[in-house]
Design a protein around this motif. Sequence first.
Motif, PDB file in Angstrom:
ATOM      1  N   ASP A  72       0.851  -1.182   0.000  1.00  0.00           N
ATOM      2  CA  ASP A  72       0.000   0.000   0.000  1.00  0.00           C
ATOM      3  C   ASP A  72       0.890   1.237   0.000  1.00  0.00           C
ATOM      4  OD1 ASP A  72      -2.757   1.298   0.611  1.00  0.00           O
ATOM      5  OD2 ASP A  72      -1.382   2.151   2.095  1.00  0.00           O
ATOM      6  N   PRO A  73       0.694   2.167  -0.955  1.00  0.00           N
ATOM      7  CA  PRO A  73       1.625   3.303  -1.089  1.00  0.00           C
ATOM      8  C   PRO A  73       1.753   4.146   0.179  1.00  0.00           C
ATOM      9  CG  PRO A  73       0.197   3.127  -3.011  1.00  0.00           C
ATOM     10  CD  PRO A  73      -0.334   2.155  -2.012  1.00  0.00           C
ATOM     11  N   GLU A  74       0.629   4.447   0.832  1.00  0.00           N
ATOM     12  CA  GLU A  74       0.684   5.287   2.025  1.00  0.00           C
ATOM     13  C   GLU A  74       1.409   4.565   3.162  1.00  0.00           C
ATOM     14  OE1 GLU A  74      -2.275   7.784   5.027  1.00  0.00           O
ATOM     15  OE2 GLU A  74      -3.097   6.628   3.350  1.00  0.00           O
ATOM     16  N   TYR A  75       1.080   3.280   3.347  1.00  0.00           N
ATOM     17  CA  TYR A  75       1.749   2.508   4.398  1.00  0.00           C
ATOM     18  C   TYR A  75       3.240   2.388   4.115  1.00  0.00           C
ATOM     19  CZ  TYR A  75       3.170  -1.440   7.269  1.00  0.00           C
ATOM     20  OH  TYR A  75       3.837  -2.253   8.152  1.00  0.00           O
ATOM     21  N   ALA A  76       3.583   2.115   2.847  1.00  0.00           N
ATOM     22  CA  ALA A  76       4.999   1.973   2.484  1.00  0.00           C
ATOM     23  C   ALA A  76       5.769   3.263   2.735  1.00  0.00           C
ATOM     24  CB  ALA A  76       5.117   1.556   1.019  1.00  0.00           C
ATOM     25  N   ALA A  77       5.137   4.408   2.435  1.00  0.00           N
ATOM     26  CA  ALA A  77       5.797   5.697   2.664  1.00  0.00           C
ATOM     27  C   ALA A  77       6.028   5.936   4.148  1.00  0.00           C
ATOM     28  CB  ALA A  77       4.950   6.825   2.072  1.00  0.00           C
ATOM     29  N   ASN A  78       5.013   5.627   4.980  1.00  0.00           N
ATOM     30  CA  ASN A  78       5.162   5.800   6.425  1.00  0.00           C
ATOM     31  C   ASN A  78       6.209   4.856   6.996  1.00  0.00           C
ATOM     32  OD1 ASN A  78       3.245   7.837   6.729  1.00  0.00           O
ATOM     33  ND2 ASN A  78       1.558   6.382   6.879  1.00  0.00           N
ATOM     34  N   LEU A  79       6.254   3.628   6.446  1.00  0.00           N
ATOM     35  CA  LEU A  79       7.246   2.656   6.914  1.00  0.00           C
ATOM     36  C   LEU A  79       8.658   3.136   6.591  1.00  0.00           C
ATOM     37  CD1 LEU A  79       7.676  -0.120   8.219  1.00  0.00           C
ATOM     38  CD2 LEU A  79       7.497  -1.146   5.938  1.00  0.00           C
ATOM     39  N   ARG A  80       8.840   3.719   5.399  1.00  0.00           N
ATOM     40  CA  ARG A  80      10.147   4.272   5.029  1.00  0.00           C
ATOM     41  C   ARG A  80      10.535   5.420   5.941  1.00  0.00           C
ATOM     42  NH1 ARG A  80       8.244   3.597  -0.306  1.00  0.00           N
ATOM     43  NH2 ARG A  80       7.668   5.809  -0.387  1.00  0.00           N
ATOM     44  N   ARG A  81       9.582   6.312   6.222  1.00  0.00           N
ATOM     45  CA  ARG A  81       9.876   7.440   7.105  1.00  0.00           C
ATOM     46  C   ARG A  81      10.244   6.958   8.511  1.00  0.00           C
ATOM     47  NH1 ARG A  81       4.833   9.726   5.109  1.00  0.00           N
ATOM     48  NH2 ARG A  81       5.255  11.041   3.296  1.00  0.00           N
ATOM     49  N   ALA A  82       9.502   5.972   8.990  1.00  0.00           N
ATOM     50  CA  ALA A  82       9.790   5.436  10.322  1.00  0.00           C
ATOM     51  C   ALA A  82      11.177   4.817  10.368  1.00  0.00           C
ATOM     52  CB  ALA A  82       8.735   4.400  10.708  1.00  0.00           C
ATOM     53  N   THR A  83      11.537   4.096   9.318  1.00  0.00           N
ATOM     54  CA  THR A  83      12.851   3.469   9.266  1.00  0.00           C
ATOM     55  C   THR A  83      13.956   4.514   9.255  1.00  0.00           C
ATOM     56  OG1 THR A  83      11.915   1.618   8.015  1.00  0.00           O
ATOM     57  CG2 THR A  83      14.307   1.850   7.986  1.00  0.00           C
ATOM     58  N   LEU A  84      13.779   5.549   8.436  1.00  0.00           N
ATOM     59  CA  LEU A  84      14.777   6.622   8.371  1.00  0.00           C
ATOM     60  C   LEU A  84      14.854   7.399   9.685  1.00  0.00           C
ATOM     61  CD1 LEU A  84      14.256   8.068   4.771  1.00  0.00           C
ATOM     62  CD2 LEU A  84      16.310   6.989   5.670  1.00  0.00           C
ATOM     63  N   ALA A  85      13.684   7.710  10.265  1.00  0.00           N
ATOM     64  CA  ALA A  85      13.664   8.469  11.516  1.00  0.00           C
ATOM     65  C   ALA A  85      14.365   7.708  12.625  1.00  0.00           C
ATOM     66  CB  ALA A  85      12.214   8.764  11.913  1.00  0.00           C
ATOM     67  N   SER A  86      14.126   6.407  12.692  1.00  0.00           N
ATOM     68  CA  SER A  86      14.758   5.589  13.724  1.00  0.00           C
ATOM     69  C   SER A  86      16.239   5.404  13.447  1.00  0.00           C
ATOM     70  CB  SER A  86      14.072   4.218  13.791  1.00  0.00           C
ATOM     71  OG  SER A  86      12.701   4.350  14.039  1.00  0.00           O
ATOM     72  N   SER A  87      16.583   5.169  12.191  1.00  0.00           N
ATOM     73  CA  SER A  87      17.976   4.877  11.835  1.00  0.00           C
ATOM     74  C   SER A  87      18.889   6.060  12.084  1.00  0.00           C
ATOM     75  CB  SER A  87      18.061   4.469  10.359  1.00  0.00           C
ATOM     76  OG  SER A  87      17.308   3.307  10.110  1.00  0.00           O
ATOM     77  N   ILE A  88      18.453   7.255  11.690  1.00  0.00           N
ATOM     78  CA  ILE A  88      19.317   8.421  11.836  1.00  0.00           C
ATOM     79  C   ILE A  88      19.498   8.778  13.305  1.00  0.00           C
ATOM     80  CG2 ILE A  88      19.526  10.886  11.340  1.00  0.00           C
ATOM     81  CD1 ILE A  88      18.248  10.324   8.641  1.00  0.00           C
ATOM     82  N   ALA A 102      14.823  -4.539  13.119  1.00  0.00           N
ATOM     83  CA  ALA A 102      16.290  -4.532  13.178  1.00  0.00           C
ATOM     84  C   ALA A 102      16.906  -3.550  12.193  1.00  0.00           C
ATOM     85  CB  ALA A 102      16.823  -5.941  12.901  1.00  0.00           C
ATOM     86  N   LEU A 103      16.174  -3.176  11.146  1.00  0.00           N
ATOM     87  CA  LEU A 103      16.756  -2.299  10.120  1.00  0.00           C
ATOM     88  C   LEU A 103      17.270  -0.967  10.673  1.00  0.00           C
ATOM     89  CD1 LEU A 103      14.445  -2.791   6.984  1.00  0.00           C
ATOM     90  CD2 LEU A 103      16.740  -3.702   7.397  1.00  0.00           C
ATOM     91  N   PRO A 104      16.495  -0.275  11.530  1.00  0.00           N
ATOM     92  CA  PRO A 104      17.030   0.990  12.063  1.00  0.00           C
ATOM     93  C   PRO A 104      18.303   0.799  12.871  1.00  0.00           C
ATOM     94  CG  PRO A 104      14.677   0.850  12.418  1.00  0.00           C
ATOM     95  CD  PRO A 104      15.119  -0.509  11.971  1.00  0.00           C
ATOM     96  N   PHE A 105      18.503  -0.402  13.388  1.00  0.00           N
ATOM     97  CA  PHE A 105      19.682  -0.626  14.206  1.00  0.00           C
ATOM     98  C   PHE A 105      20.939  -0.796  13.361  1.00  0.00           C
ATOM     99  CE2 PHE A 105      16.398  -0.913  17.156  1.00  0.00           C
ATOM    100  CZ  PHE A 105      16.933  -0.760  18.424  1.00  0.00           C
ATOM    101  N   ILE A 106      20.740  -0.795  12.055  1.00  0.00           N
ATOM    102  CA  ILE A 106      21.897  -0.601  11.188  1.00  0.00           C
ATOM    103  C   ILE A 106      22.481   0.786  11.459  1.00  0.00           C
ATOM    104  CG2 ILE A 106      22.650  -0.370   8.787  1.00  0.00           C
ATOM    105  CD1 ILE A 106      20.588  -2.460   8.018  1.00  0.00           C
ATOM    106  N   GLY A 107      21.595   1.704  11.896  1.00  0.00           N
ATOM    107  CA  GLY A 107      22.059   3.028  12.284  1.00  0.00           C
ATOM    108  C   GLY A 107      23.062   2.969  13.429  1.00  0.00           C
ATOM    109  N   ILE A 108      22.869   2.005  14.348  1.00  0.00           N
ATOM    110  CA  ILE A 108      23.833   1.825  15.434  1.00  0.00           C
ATOM    111  C   ILE A 108      25.188   1.461  14.860  1.00  0.00           C
ATOM    112  CG2 ILE A 108      24.455   0.313  17.362  1.00  0.00           C
ATOM    113  CD1 ILE A 108      21.531   0.146  18.072  1.00  0.00           C
ATOM    114  N   GLN A 109      25.166   0.510  13.922  1.00  0.00           N
ATOM    115  CA  GLN A 109      26.423   0.086  13.313  1.00  0.00           C
ATOM    116  C   GLN A 109      27.026   1.219  12.492  1.00  0.00           C
ATOM    117  OE1 GLN A 109      27.031  -2.826  14.644  1.00  0.00           O
ATOM    118  NE2 GLN A 109      24.915  -2.812  15.356  1.00  0.00           N
ATOM    119  N   ALA A 110      26.154   1.950  11.759  1.00  0.00           N
ATOM    120  CA  ALA A 110      26.651   3.054  10.937  1.00  0.00           C
ATOM    121  C   ALA A 110      27.249   4.157  11.812  1.00  0.00           C
ATOM    122  CB  ALA A 110      25.515   3.606  10.079  1.00  0.00           C
ATOM    123  N   GLY A 111      26.563   4.461  12.928  1.00  0.00           N
ATOM    124  CA  GLY A 111      27.089   5.487  13.824  1.00  0.00           C
ATOM    125  C   GLY A 111      28.402   5.074  14.460  1.00  0.00           C
ATOM    126  N   THR A 112      28.467   3.813  14.912  1.00  0.00           N
ATOM    127  CA  THR A 112      29.710   3.303  15.499  1.00  0.00           C
ATOM    128  C   THR A 112      30.818   3.258  14.461  1.00  0.00           C
ATOM    129  OG1 THR A 112      28.391   1.940  17.005  1.00  0.00           O
ATOM    130  CG2 THR A 112      30.726   1.387  16.791  1.00  0.00           C
TER     131      THR A 112
END
Length: 471
Positions: free
Chosen positions: A14-30, A165-175
């Motif tokens: 679903d386009p709206e759900y997919a967009a929100n999921l992407r935003r959530a992933t980016l918001a958490s990851s950064i 687990a995807l946003p926690f790639i941000g942990i690895q990226a930050g480290t």
Amino acid sequence: MTEPRTPAPVATDDPEYAANLRRATLASSIGSALEYFDFALYGLSTALIFNVLFFSQDNPAMATVAAFATFGVGFVARPFGGLFFGVLGDRLGRKWVLVATILLMGGASTAIGLLPTYEAIGLWAPILLVLMRLLQGFGAGAEQAGATVLMAEYAPVKRRGFFSALPFIGIQAGTLLAAIVFGLITLLPEDQLLSWGWRVPFLSSFVLILLALFIRMRLRETPTFVELEKHEQIAERPIRDIFTRGLPGVIVGIGLRMAENGGSYMFQTLGLAFFVAVAGDQADRSLLTWGVTLGSLIGIFSVPLTGHLSDRYGRRTVYRFGAVFMLLYSFPAWWLLSLGNHAVAIAVIAVGIGVAVNSMLGPQCAMLPELFGNRHRYLGVAMAREISAVLAGGLAGVLGAYIIAVSDGNWILLGVYMGTLALITTASTFLVPETLRRDLTRTDDAIKVSRNEGGADVEATTVTITAVADR
């Protein structure tokens, strides 16, 4: 009060759900990247720079212990930040709390890069460093919990482990970013490194703050919190709830985190300090950070992989593997570090972070939010994460540095310390029920307190842990 009915699942295409999921992933990851960039950078600086610049050099060994104490102070502040912002997150929603925490945490980290040193202002230098560390820890106390809850509540149920687990790639990226930046600045001549070079990475945190704010301001509230508001089930007294009904989940969550959090900081910071103590003048600072760098690179793959495996084989099974691996790895790891060989030390730290620690982090991303009911999930995850951060990560540097100082670098004692943390976590995996695919709109916890004959909750001091079968 009746449970809300489970919302109909939303198609992931679903386009709206997919967009929100992407935003959530980016918001958490950064946010995760910023937190761990700052914390890894602070940890690396603690072992090699802050002990020289912010403390008297009359006794270098005790200056290192004092520097690690300031590192631990940040962990002391985290439960208070988790408590304060966790309540707001359960009452006002996840989004705005995450905006506030990124500003506080990132602002304090940037300010560290502007602090004068001990040579310039004497005792005020460590005092200001401690103050900034307290503010940094206060904001970080709810940042990672919020990112964890946010992603678990947005993720598709059957793939919650992987997506969480995807946003926690941000942990690895930050480290990873911190290790690379620190490795580069240590190539500077020592006078330049200690005069201005160490400040650059802290000041650069400001860029990540702006990026995280831009994304988080566009984020929508999570579906499960919207469901909670719709049924007027917002917790009136979340603190009371979490320390009575939610207490068993917090206790088990703390146990699950001991090896993951404590092991992470032991390898990232204490391992470097131990190697320097063993190798002395032969230690190469720029080479040592490659262990953290390689461990973070491995983690970019191992964290989502173990999150995915937890979707197939269960959270407990994968988590237990990581805890047992660290238990078996503890003594060989510290013995190998004691040899004073750079190549061996790099490999030991890389495997410790990339495999031992991250095999627990992957399933943890979904498991902790699944332990708690919808009414106090943010606060529950924050308390489990941040109390364990004090007991495991915060003490790792101080106690470990003290062990090194008084035992003349005895690797056996450090192996016992890490092995004890791994034993606690291994035992905790036998206390927690399997939470795979649990309905996150439920307001009850996966672990409940016993009830007396009258149906009232027993006192928190006498609760017993009972596994609740999932629907």
